[in-house]
Scaffold this motif. Structure first.
Motif, PDB file in Angstrom:
ATOM      1  N   THR A  44       9.647  -1.077  -7.519  1.00 52.00           N
ATOM      2  CA  THR A  44       8.810  -2.175  -7.022  1.00 52.00           C
ATOM      3  C   THR A  44       8.909  -2.305  -5.514  1.00 52.00           C
ATOM      4  OG1 THR A  44       9.022  -3.404  -9.093  1.00 52.00           O
ATOM      5  CG2 THR A  44       8.411  -4.661  -7.136  1.00 52.00           C
ATOM      6  N   LYS A  45      10.119  -2.193  -4.967  1.00 51.30           N
ATOM      7  CA  LYS A  45      10.303  -2.328  -3.528  1.00 51.30           C
ATOM      8  C   LYS A  45       9.663  -1.172  -2.766  1.00 51.30           C
ATOM      9  CE  LYS A  45      14.498  -5.138  -3.714  1.00 51.30           C
ATOM     10  NZ  LYS A  45      15.960  -5.201  -3.418  1.00 51.30           N
ATOM     11  N   VAL A  46       9.744   0.029  -3.314  1.00 50.55           N
ATOM     12  CA  VAL A  46       9.084   1.174  -2.676  1.00 50.55           C
ATOM     13  C   VAL A  46       7.580   0.946  -2.640  1.00 50.55           C
ATOM     14  CG1 VAL A  46       8.521   3.626  -2.925  1.00 50.55           C
ATOM     15  CG2 VAL A  46      10.886   2.863  -3.178  1.00 50.55           C
ATOM     16  N   ARG A  47       7.015   0.483  -3.754  1.00 53.44           N
ATOM     17  CA  ARG A  47       5.578   0.214  -3.807  1.00 53.44           C
ATOM     18  C   ARG A  47       5.194  -0.872  -2.789  1.00 53.44           C
ATOM     19  NH1 ARG A  47       5.317  -1.284  -8.654  1.00 53.44           N
ATOM     20  NH2 ARG A  47       4.692   0.692  -9.606  1.00 53.44           N
ATOM     21  N   GLU A  48       5.985  -1.917  -2.702  1.00 54.91           N
ATOM     22  CA  GLU A  48       5.678  -3.008  -1.779  1.00 54.91           C
ATOM     23  C   GLU A  48       5.749  -2.550  -0.326  1.00 54.91           C
ATOM     24  OE1 GLU A  48       8.490  -5.959  -2.914  1.00 54.91           O
ATOM     25  OE2 GLU A  48       7.236  -6.774  -4.542  1.00 54.91           O
ATOM     26  N   ARG A  49       6.716  -1.682  -0.016  1.00 52.07           N
ATOM     27  CA  ARG A  49       6.818  -1.189   1.358  1.00 52.07           C
ATOM     28  C   ARG A  49       5.611  -0.336   1.724  1.00 52.07           C
ATOM     29  NH1 ARG A  49      11.562  -1.698   4.115  1.00 52.07           N
ATOM     30  NH2 ARG A  49      11.045   0.104   5.390  1.00 52.07           N
ATOM     31  N   ILE A  50       5.135   0.480   0.792  1.00 53.34           N
ATOM     32  CA  ILE A  50       3.953   1.300   1.067  1.00 53.34           C
ATOM     33  C   ILE A  50       2.721   0.406   1.210  1.00 53.34           C
ATOM     34  CG2 ILE A  50       2.457   3.142   0.208  1.00 53.34           C
ATOM     35  CD1 ILE A  50       4.875   4.307  -1.228  1.00 53.34           C
ATOM     36  N   GLU A  51       2.613  -0.617   0.364  1.00 49.89           N
ATOM     37  CA  GLU A  51       1.480  -1.537   0.458  1.00 49.89           C
ATOM     38  C   GLU A  51       1.445  -2.246   1.802  1.00 49.89           C
ATOM     39  OE1 GLU A  51       2.122  -4.059  -2.866  1.00 49.89           O
ATOM     40  OE2 GLU A  51       0.971  -2.802  -4.267  1.00 49.89           O
ATOM     41  N   GLY A  52       2.597  -2.473   2.399  1.00 48.21           N
ATOM     42  CA  GLY A  52       2.674  -3.169   3.675  1.00 48.21           C
ATOM     43  C   GLY A  52       2.474  -2.287   4.887  1.00 48.21           C
ATOM     44  N   LEU A  53       2.241  -0.988   4.675  1.00 40.17           N
ATOM     45  CA  LEU A  53       2.064  -0.075   5.797  1.00 40.17           C
ATOM     46  C   LEU A  53       0.735  -0.306   6.494  1.00 40.17           C
ATOM     47  CD1 LEU A  53       3.284   3.312   4.247  1.00 40.17           C
ATOM     48  CD2 LEU A  53       4.514   1.904   5.916  1.00 40.17           C
ATOM     49  N   THR A  54       0.715  -0.054   7.769  1.00 38.99           N
ATOM     50  CA  THR A  54      -0.525  -0.029   8.535  1.00 38.99           C
ATOM     51  C   THR A  54      -0.795   1.411   8.964  1.00 38.99           C
ATOM     52  OG1 THR A  54       0.659  -0.481  10.611  1.00 38.99           O
ATOM     53  CG2 THR A  54      -0.211  -2.373   9.381  1.00 38.99           C
ATOM     54  N   GLY A  55      -2.043   1.722   9.220  1.00 44.46           N
ATOM     55  CA  GLY A  55      -2.386   3.058   9.693  1.00 44.46           C
ATOM     56  C   GLY A  55      -2.448   4.119   8.622  1.00 44.46           C
ATOM     57  N   ILE A  56      -2.591   3.716   7.346  1.00 45.95           N
ATOM     58  CA  ILE A  56      -2.780   4.724   6.296  1.00 45.95           C
ATOM     59  C   ILE A  56      -4.115   5.426   6.532  1.00 45.95           C
ATOM     60  CG2 ILE A  56      -3.166   5.066   3.828  1.00 45.95           C
ATOM     61  CD1 ILE A  56      -1.241   2.821   3.272  1.00 45.95           C
ATOM     62  N   PRO A  57      -4.143   6.747   6.550  1.00 42.67           N
ATOM     63  CA  PRO A  57      -5.397   7.466   6.841  1.00 42.67           C
ATOM     64  C   PRO A  57      -6.515   7.086   5.878  1.00 42.67           C
ATOM     65  CG  PRO A  57      -3.518   8.961   6.908  1.00 42.67           C
ATOM     66  CD  PRO A  57      -3.013   7.668   6.363  1.00 42.67           C
ATOM     67  N   ASP A  58      -7.734   7.088   6.386  1.00 45.51           N
ATOM     68  CA  ASP A  58      -8.900   6.780   5.566  1.00 45.51           C
ATOM     69  C   ASP A  58      -9.074   7.815   4.456  1.00 45.51           C
ATOM     70  OD1 ASP A  58      -9.434   4.623   7.190  1.00 45.51           O
ATOM     71  OD2 ASP A  58     -10.840   5.730   8.465  1.00 45.51           O
ATOM     72  N   GLY A  59      -9.579   7.355   3.335  1.00 40.32           N
ATOM     73  CA  GLY A  59      -9.928   8.264   2.256  1.00 40.32           C
ATOM     74  C   GLY A  59      -8.769   8.741   1.418  1.00 40.32           C
ATOM     75  N   VAL A  60      -7.588   8.136   1.572  1.00 42.45           N
ATOM     76  CA  VAL A  60      -6.424   8.532   0.787  1.00 42.45           C
ATOM     77  C   VAL A  60      -6.184   7.499  -0.314  1.00 42.45           C
ATOM     78  CG1 VAL A  60      -3.942   8.956   0.811  1.00 42.45           C
ATOM     79  CG2 VAL A  60      -5.356   9.753   2.708  1.00 42.45           C
ATOM     80  N   SER A  61      -6.066   7.980  -1.529  1.00 41.68           N
ATOM     81  CA  SER A  61      -5.750   7.124  -2.663  1.00 41.68           C
ATOM     82  C   SER A  61      -4.311   7.403  -3.094  1.00 41.68           C
ATOM     83  CB  SER A  61      -6.713   7.411  -3.822  1.00 41.68           C
ATOM     84  OG  SER A  61      -6.433   6.586  -4.930  1.00 41.68           O
ATOM     85  N   TRP A  62      -3.585   6.361  -3.493  1.00 44.79           N
ATOM     86  CA  TRP A  62      -2.178   6.565  -3.838  1.00 44.79           C
ATOM     87  C   TRP A  62      -1.747   5.593  -4.938  1.00 44.79           C
ATOM     88  CZ3 TRP A  62       1.361   2.593  -3.278  1.00 44.79           C
ATOM     89  CH2 TRP A  62       0.955   1.507  -2.514  1.00 44.79           C
ATOM     90  N   GLY A  63      -0.621   5.914  -5.562  1.00 41.99           N
ATOM     91  CA  GLY A  63      -0.039   5.048  -6.570  1.00 41.99           C
ATOM     92  C   GLY A  63       1.427   5.383  -6.758  1.00 41.99           C
ATOM     93  N   VAL A  64       2.179   4.426  -7.294  1.00 42.63           N
ATOM     94  CA  VAL A  64       3.614   4.613  -7.544  1.00 42.63           C
ATOM     95  C   VAL A  64       3.877   4.325  -9.015  1.00 42.63           C
ATOM     96  CG1 VAL A  64       5.957   3.905  -6.933  1.00 42.63           C
ATOM     97  CG2 VAL A  64       4.150   3.856  -5.199  1.00 42.63           C
ATOM     98  N   ALA A  65       4.641   5.179  -9.667  1.00 46.96           N
ATOM     99  CA  ALA A  65       4.934   4.992 -11.084  1.00 46.96           C
ATOM    100  C   ALA A  65       6.365   5.429 -11.387  1.00 46.96           C
ATOM    101  CB  ALA A  65       3.959   5.788 -11.941  1.00 46.96           C
ATOM    102  N   ARG A  66       6.938   4.832 -12.428  1.00 51.57           N
ATOM    103  CA  ARG A  66       8.237   5.260 -12.937  1.00 51.57           C
ATOM    104  C   ARG A  66       8.043   6.392 -13.926  1.00 51.57           C
ATOM    105  NH1 ARG A  66      11.172   0.512 -15.767  1.00 51.57           N
ATOM    106  NH2 ARG A  66      12.811   2.106 -15.916  1.00 51.57           N
TER     107      ARG A  66
END
Length: 302
Positions: free
Chosen positions: A228-250
């Motif tokens: 959960t914390k890894v997902r939240e840190r990625i969600e809080g990032l700025t400057g993610i390149p356009d057109g990139v889709s991502w997800g985090v799973a166990r």
């Protein structure tokens, strides 16, 4: 090393000679610092450079491995065998993309064996892999874990040289990953793509994307809270390149995967680099780890 066996070639041309190249190494502690205790490699593989690091007070060894050839040719087989001893910390990367050349009847192959003792950390962050037109590629990765060990594995796939019209013009991509914890199989996956037989642009395959990647982490230290914390840190990032889709799973047991898809390898690298930073912070309580090429890649694409 050239195998005496030959692959049967049904095209009527000369038999395909199998060529095995190996890189084996053992990393362990000496005087509280991780060093290479042994190494063995055959051409064209070799260890180009080692870098003793002190990252946030954490003594770690970085290794750059090298392929001196223009890439994997038909019949080439590479074996990478890394053993990390108890409480040792190792980061391994390579100097360039893995390029897979055309194959007429045979294939090219990479086998990766990653073995970690108690408390060992291995961060395996290679450059992307690119399949040229008519390439046939097989990959097998085997990871063996003990208590408190951590294995981080990055993988980015490029479907060909897009500027040459090679998108999805390869023949076969067949990649298997198996992970064992104390001899128990805790994770297995197989991804096989054959563009001539698959609807590549379907929602269940690549959809509108051309490139895929993943940062996989396996350890008995991974908890739902860490994911959960890894997902939240990625969600809080700025400057993610356009057109990139991502997800985090166990994973089913002792693992997490950050999956990414996009239209350029550097965009996926940039996001997975940040995901790796998040994993280091949440799981290892360590700051980002950078060698020159990662720092250059990040700054050059701002």
């Amino acid at each position: 090393m050239v195998s005496v066996a030959a692959v049967q070639n049904t095209s009527g041309k000369l038999p395909i000679v199998e060529r095995l190249s190996e890189l084996r190494a053992v990393a362990g502690l000496r005087g509280g610092r991780t060093e290479l205790k042994s190494r063995y490699h055959t051409s064209p593989l070799k260890i180009a450079k080692t870098f003793p690091l002190n990252v946030g007070g954490n003594l770690q060894l970085a290794v750059v491995q090298m392929d001196g050839s223009p890439g994997l040719l038909e019949g080439d087989s590479y074996l990478f065998d890394w053993h990390v001893e108890e409480d040792s910390k190792l980061y391994v990367t390579n100097q360039a993309y893995t390029r897979v050349h055309p194959c007429e009847a045979g294939h090219s192959k990479i086998v990766q064996r990653l073995s970690l003792e108690k408390g060992a950390v291995l961060e395996w962050i290679p450059e992307p892999i690119m399949l040229f037109r008519d390439a046939r590629f097989v990959s097998e990765t085997v990871i063996e874990l003990e208590e408190r060990s951590v294995c981080v594995l990055s993988d980015i796939f490029c479907p060909g040289r897009l500027s040459r019209g090679e998108a999805f013009r390869f023949q076969t991509y067949d990649a298997k990953v198996s992970v064992k914890y104390k001899d128990e199989l805790i994770h297995y996956q197989r991804q096989k793509w054959e563009p001539a037989l698959l609807p590549i642009d379907s929602a269940g395959c690549f959809g509108s994307f051309t490139h895929m990647g993943a940062l996989s982490v396996f350890s008995d230290l991974i908890t739902p809270e860490v994911v959960t914390k890894v997902r939240e840190r990625i969600e809080g990032l700025t400057g993610i390149p356009d057109g990139v889709s991502w997800g985090v799973a166990r994973t089913a047991k002792y693992g997490l995967v950050v999956q990414v898809a996009g239209h350029a390898a550097w965009k996926l690298q940039r996001l997975l680099l940040k995901a790796w930073d998040s994993v280091r912070f949440e799981l290892l309580a360590q700051p980002p780890l950078r060698l020159l090429k990662e720092a250059w890649m990040s700054s050059s694409n701002e």
